[in-house]
Design a protein around this motif. Structure first.
Motif, PDB file in Angstrom:
ATOM      1  N   TRP A 266       0.821  -1.215   0.000  1.00  0.00           N
ATOM      2  CA  TRP A 266       0.000   0.000   0.000  1.00  0.00           C
ATOM      3  C   TRP A 266       0.855   1.264   0.000  1.00  0.00           C
ATOM      4  O   TRP A 266       0.553   2.232  -0.685  1.00  0.00           O
ATOM      5  CB  TRP A 266      -0.922  -0.011   1.234  1.00  0.00           C
ATOM      6  N   GLY A 267       1.947   1.279   0.762  1.00  0.00           N
ATOM      7  CA  GLY A 267       2.735   2.495   0.896  1.00  0.00           C
ATOM      8  C   GLY A 267       4.011   2.544   0.081  1.00  0.00           C
ATOM      9  O   GLY A 267       4.739   3.537   0.132  1.00  0.00           O
ATOM     10  N   ALA A 268       4.318   1.482  -0.691  1.00  0.00           N
ATOM     11  CA  ALA A 268       5.623   1.383  -1.356  1.00  0.00           C
ATOM     12  C   ALA A 268       5.901   2.551  -2.289  1.00  0.00           C
ATOM     13  O   ALA A 268       7.005   3.113  -2.296  1.00  0.00           O
ATOM     14  CB  ALA A 268       5.714   0.057  -2.115  1.00  0.00           C
ATOM     15  N   SER A 269       4.934   2.937  -3.103  1.00  0.00           N
ATOM     16  CA  SER A 269       5.164   4.020  -4.064  1.00  0.00           C
ATOM     17  C   SER A 269       5.402   5.357  -3.365  1.00  0.00           C
ATOM     18  O   SER A 269       6.179   6.193  -3.847  1.00  0.00           O
ATOM     19  CB  SER A 269       3.986   4.142  -5.026  1.00  0.00           C
ATOM     20  N   ALA A 270       4.748   5.551  -2.231  1.00  0.00           N
ATOM     21  CA  ALA A 270       4.933   6.802  -1.483  1.00  0.00           C
ATOM     22  C   ALA A 270       6.330   6.870  -0.869  1.00  0.00           C
ATOM     23  O   ALA A 270       6.996   7.909  -0.928  1.00  0.00           O
ATOM     24  CB  ALA A 270       3.870   6.929  -0.395  1.00  0.00           C
ATOM     25  N   TYR A 271       6.791   5.767  -0.266  1.00  0.00           N
ATOM     26  CA  TYR A 271       8.142   5.764   0.301  1.00  0.00           C
ATOM     27  C   TYR A 271       9.196   5.930  -0.789  1.00  0.00           C
ATOM     28  O   TYR A 271      10.219   6.585  -0.586  1.00  0.00           O
ATOM     29  CB  TYR A 271       8.382   4.473   1.086  1.00  0.00           C
ATOM     30  N   ALA A 272       8.945   5.371  -1.975  1.00  0.00           N
ATOM     31  CA  ALA A 272       9.892   5.499  -3.085  1.00  0.00           C
ATOM     32  C   ALA A 272       9.987   6.938  -3.586  1.00  0.00           C
ATOM     33  O   ALA A 272      11.005   7.338  -4.156  1.00  0.00           O
ATOM     34  CB  ALA A 272       9.486   4.572  -4.224  1.00  0.00           C
ATOM     35  N   ALA A 273       8.934   7.716  -3.380  1.00  0.00           N
ATOM     36  CA  ALA A 273       8.910   9.090  -3.871  1.00  0.00           C
ATOM     37  C   ALA A 273       9.670  10.067  -2.963  1.00  0.00           C
ATOM     38  O   ALA A 273       9.931  11.205  -3.363  1.00  0.00           O
ATOM     39  CB  ALA A 273       7.462   9.560  -4.019  1.00  0.00           C
ATOM     40  N   LEU A 274      10.045   9.634  -1.760  1.00  0.00           N
ATOM     41  CA  LEU A 274      10.699  10.537  -0.810  1.00  0.00           C
ATOM     42  C   LEU A 274      12.097  10.923  -1.293  1.00  0.00           C
ATOM     43  O   LEU A 274      12.881  10.071  -1.704  1.00  0.00           O
ATOM     44  CB  LEU A 274      10.785   9.882   0.568  1.00  0.00           C
ATOM     45  N   ASP A 275      12.401  12.222  -1.208  1.00  0.00           N
ATOM     46  CA  ASP A 275      13.701  12.727  -1.654  1.00  0.00           C
ATOM     47  C   ASP A 275      14.785  12.562  -0.601  1.00  0.00           C
ATOM     48  O   ASP A 275      15.935  12.263  -0.931  1.00  0.00           O
ATOM     49  CB  ASP A 275      13.582  14.212  -2.029  1.00  0.00           C
ATOM     50  N   ARG A 276      14.420  12.792   0.668  1.00  0.00           N
ATOM     51  CA  ARG A 276      15.395  12.680   1.754  1.00  0.00           C
ATOM     52  C   ARG A 276      14.736  12.035   2.958  1.00  0.00           C
ATOM     53  O   ARG A 276      13.623  12.416   3.343  1.00  0.00           O
ATOM     54  CB  ARG A 276      15.958  14.048   2.145  1.00  0.00           C
ATOM     55  N   ILE A 277      15.450  11.105   3.574  1.00  0.00           N
ATOM     56  CA  ILE A 277      14.928  10.395   4.742  1.00  0.00           C
ATOM     57  C   ILE A 277      15.997  10.396   5.821  1.00  0.00           C
ATOM     58  O   ILE A 277      17.120   9.929   5.596  1.00  0.00           O
ATOM     59  CB  ILE A 277      14.560   8.944   4.388  1.00  0.00           C
ATOM     60  N   GLY A 278      15.653  10.908   6.998  1.00  0.00           N
ATOM     61  CA  GLY A 278      16.554  10.855   8.146  1.00  0.00           C
ATOM     62  C   GLY A 278      16.073   9.784   9.106  1.00  0.00           C
ATOM     63  O   GLY A 278      14.978   9.911   9.671  1.00  0.00           O
ATOM     64  N   THR A 279      16.852   8.720   9.275  1.00  0.00           N
ATOM     65  CA  THR A 279      16.427   7.621  10.138  1.00  0.00           C
ATOM     66  C   THR A 279      17.073   7.730  11.520  1.00  0.00           C
ATOM     67  O   THR A 279      18.082   8.401  11.708  1.00  0.00           O
ATOM     68  CB  THR A 279      16.802   6.259   9.538  1.00  0.00           C
ATOM     69  N   ILE A 280      16.481   7.036  12.472  1.00  0.00           N
ATOM     70  CA  ILE A 280      17.033   7.011  13.822  1.00  0.00           C
ATOM     71  C   ILE A 280      18.256   6.101  13.880  1.00  0.00           C
ATOM     72  O   ILE A 280      19.232   6.414  14.558  1.00  0.00           O
ATOM     73  CB  ILE A 280      15.945   6.570  14.818  1.00  0.00           C
ATOM     74  N   SER A 281      18.227   4.983  13.144  1.00  0.00           N
ATOM     75  CA  SER A 281      19.354   4.043  13.178  1.00  0.00           C
ATOM     76  C   SER A 281      19.553   3.417  11.807  1.00  0.00           C
ATOM     77  O   SER A 281      18.695   3.544  10.912  1.00  0.00           O
ATOM     78  CB  SER A 281      19.096   2.943  14.205  1.00  0.00           C
ATOM     79  N   GLU A 282      20.673   2.723  11.636  1.00  0.00           N
ATOM     80  CA  GLU A 282      20.941   2.018  10.384  1.00  0.00           C
ATOM     81  C   GLU A 282      19.918   0.918  10.147  1.00  0.00           C
ATOM     82  O   GLU A 282      19.496   0.679   9.007  1.00  0.00           O
ATOM     83  CB  GLU A 282      22.354   1.438  10.398  1.00  0.00           C
ATOM     84  N   ASP A 283      19.520   0.225  11.200  1.00  0.00           N
ATOM     85  CA  ASP A 283      18.510  -0.827  11.061  1.00  0.00           C
ATOM     86  C   ASP A 283      17.203  -0.266  10.533  1.00  0.00           C
ATOM     87  O   ASP A 283      16.519  -0.893   9.714  1.00  0.00           O
ATOM     88  CB  ASP A 283      18.274  -1.525  12.402  1.00  0.00           C
ATOM     89  N   ASP A 284      16.839   0.951  11.006  1.00  0.00           N
ATOM     90  CA  ASP A 284      15.616   1.588  10.509  1.00  0.00           C
ATOM     91  C   ASP A 284      15.732   1.860   9.011  1.00  0.00           C
ATOM     92  O   ASP A 284      14.763   1.696   8.258  1.00  0.00           O
ATOM     93  CB  ASP A 284      15.356   2.903  11.255  1.00  0.00           C
ATOM     94  N   GLY A 285      16.911   2.286   8.571  1.00  0.00           N
ATOM     95  CA  GLY A 285      17.121   2.539   7.156  1.00  0.00           C
ATOM     96  C   GLY A 285      16.947   1.284   6.319  1.00  0.00           C
ATOM     97  O   GLY A 285      16.332   1.313   5.247  1.00  0.00           O
ATOM     98  N   GLN A 286      17.467   0.165   6.809  1.00  0.00           N
ATOM     99  CA  GLN A 286      17.325  -1.096   6.077  1.00  0.00           C
ATOM    100  C   GLN A 286      15.862  -1.522   5.980  1.00  0.00           C
ATOM    101  O   GLN A 286      15.406  -1.999   4.932  1.00  0.00           O
ATOM    102  CB  GLN A 286      18.158  -2.174   6.764  1.00  0.00           C
ATOM    103  N   ARG A 287      15.109  -1.308   7.057  1.00  0.00           N
ATOM    104  CA  ARG A 287      13.695  -1.686   7.017  1.00  0.00           C
ATOM    105  C   ARG A 287      12.891  -0.721   6.142  1.00  0.00           C
ATOM    106  O   ARG A 287      11.912  -1.131   5.503  1.00  0.00           O
ATOM    107  CB  ARG A 287      13.136  -1.761   8.438  1.00  0.00           C
ATOM    108  N   LEU A 288      13.296   0.535   6.075  1.00  0.00           N
ATOM    109  CA  LEU A 288      12.624   1.479   5.177  1.00  0.00           C
ATOM    110  C   LEU A 288      12.853   1.099   3.715  1.00  0.00           C
ATOM    111  O   LEU A 288      11.972   1.302   2.872  1.00  0.00           O
ATOM    112  CB  LEU A 288      13.113   2.907   5.438  1.00  0.00           C
TER     113      LEU A 288
END
Length: 423
Positions: free
Chosen positions: A161-183
């Motif tokens: 449901w949300g894949a296309s929206a997350y793909a459209a993001l230009d910049r993402i600041g994550t709390i941790s590296e693990d969060d980045g991998q899950r994003l």
């Protein structure tokens, strides 16, 4: 379909009913503001936070942007009615509810605000809004992003449901590296992701530095907490499930430690919840609880119930130890950073695994997690920390150090957001 069903569901949910009521006339309110205040020659950053916690993550970023770029316009939206109070105190030009995620509402608000950048706090990225903004050339960001390993978003159908929206993001600041991998699993592009940390660490530290112990009710409660051999437990954001463990354990403690005092701040201090606390206290044969609003005219007892909101974060400064609610409730654990910043050792219930902060505290020795039958372990831990102040101090220092180690995220996150405008 969801929007058509909402009025029916709202008949059984006061919170949802408040949200629907708050959205009445939303588009017109934003259009009216834009007609008189929106200057298309000035950049506008639209920051969205679902609720209070995410709003607190956005707060230091908005404050810094306002100070550094007073010429930029700032808009803030929220989803939950619980964020209304926070929104009114943010340094923004306009604050209101998020429109429902359907084309008509989304396009009307985008027409009115004409944002240069749209930034989401934590994780909630609404597909219709995100993709409509992307088609208009609006820069898209996500800050303090975190995805629990157990998150339902990682499973079908939410993931699709949300894949296309997350793909459209230009910049993402994550709390941790693990969060980045899950994003990335959710659809985010690896090149858009950077680890910036959690801005709440900066927020709670700055608030703690601004606390004024001479102001009421802190001054009055502080005097009670400073009596000889006082042992003050501050229990915050509790639900009935928490109180079913907390209050019996406190009754056990009071037999052995008559100078113990419990400051109990329920998550929802409505009449029904307050009455339930009073009935539970009566059943345990504890002295009648005194409400904070009555403290000026009533003699304080061992149980003081905080019947107002907005002061819990400061009350933790008075604690010998803290109990954070939500761990015995399906909604999950509330903020453990608020007591941690004051060097107060923390106890919470078994439902803590969705909280990264709780896991860090446990790992560093700043907190104790209770089992589901937590009455006796809670009572025992209180006794340990009362009889061994050095152990209590070590646990408190571990909690405080964890907050200090997390600071600096606000500066990094603000730079990420600034880059959406200046790129």
């Amino acid at each position: 379909m969801a929007s058509r069903a909402a009025p029916l569901v709202a008949r059984f949910s006061k919170k949802l009913a408040r949200g629907l009521d708050g959205r009445r006339g939303l588009t017109e309110r934003l259009k009216t503001w834009a007609a008189s205040q929106r200057d298309p020659q000035r950049p506008l950053i639209w920051m969205h936070a679902p609720s209070v916690g995410e709003g607190l993550q956005a707060k230091p970023v908005l404050e810094t942007l306002r100070a550094e770029h007073p010429d930029w316009q700032l808009a803030f939206t929220f989803f939950s009615p619980s964020a209304e109070r926070l929104a009114k105190n943010l340094p923004v030009d306009i604050a209101d509810y998020l429109p429902l995620d359907r084309p008509t509402d989304v396009n009307a608000v985008l027409d009115a605000l004409q944002p240069t950048a749209l930034v989401f706090s934590k994780l909630d990225v609404w597909p219709e809004l995100t993709l409509a903004a992307a088609r208009r050339g609006v820069k898209l960001g996500l800050i303090s992003a975190t995805v629990s390993i157990d998150s339902s978003r990682l499973r079908w159908p939410a993931r699709k449901w949300g894949a296309s929206a997350y793909a459209a993001l230009d910049r993402i600041g994550t709390i941790s590296e693990d969060d980045g991998q899950r994003l990335e699993l959710l659809g985010a592009r690896p090149e858009a992701i950077a680890v910036t940390g959690d801005t709440r660490y900066d927020s709670v530290a700055e608030r703690a530095m601004r606390i004024d112990p001479t102001r009421e009710p802190l001054a009055r409660l502080g005097a009670l907490a400073s009596v000889p051999d006082a042992f003050t437990i501050v229990a915050g954001s509790t639900w009935p499930g928490d109180e079913a463990v907390l209050l019996p354990a406190f009754a056990d403690l009071l037999i052995q430690l008559p100078t113990a005092r419990l400051l109990l701040a329920p998550h929802e201090p409505n009449p029904d919840h307050l009455a339930g606390i009073a009935e539970r206290v009566r059943h345990l044969k504890l002295p009648r609880p005194v409400r904070l609003s009555q403290l000026e005219h009533a003699k304080p007892g061992p149980v003081i119930v905080v019947d107002r909101v907005g002061i819990l974060a400061d009350l933790y400064a008075l604690g010998s130890t803290a109990f954070v609610g939500g761990g015995f409730h399906r909604a999950g654990l509330h903020s453990v950073l608020e007591p941690a910043v004051f060097g107060v050792p923390i106890i919470f219930g078994p439902h803590w695994r969705m909280s990264r902060d709780a896991a860090l505290l446990l790992d560093k020795g700043g907190a104790i997690a209770l089992p589901s039958d937590g009455r006796h372990p809670l009572h025992s831990q209180w006794l340990v920390w009362h009889h061994d102040p050095a152990a209590r101090q070590r646990a408190g220092e571990a909690a405080k150090n964890m907050v200090e180690e997390g600071r600096g995220a606000a500066e990094r996150t603000t730079a990420l957001v600034r880059g959406l405008i200046e790129a």
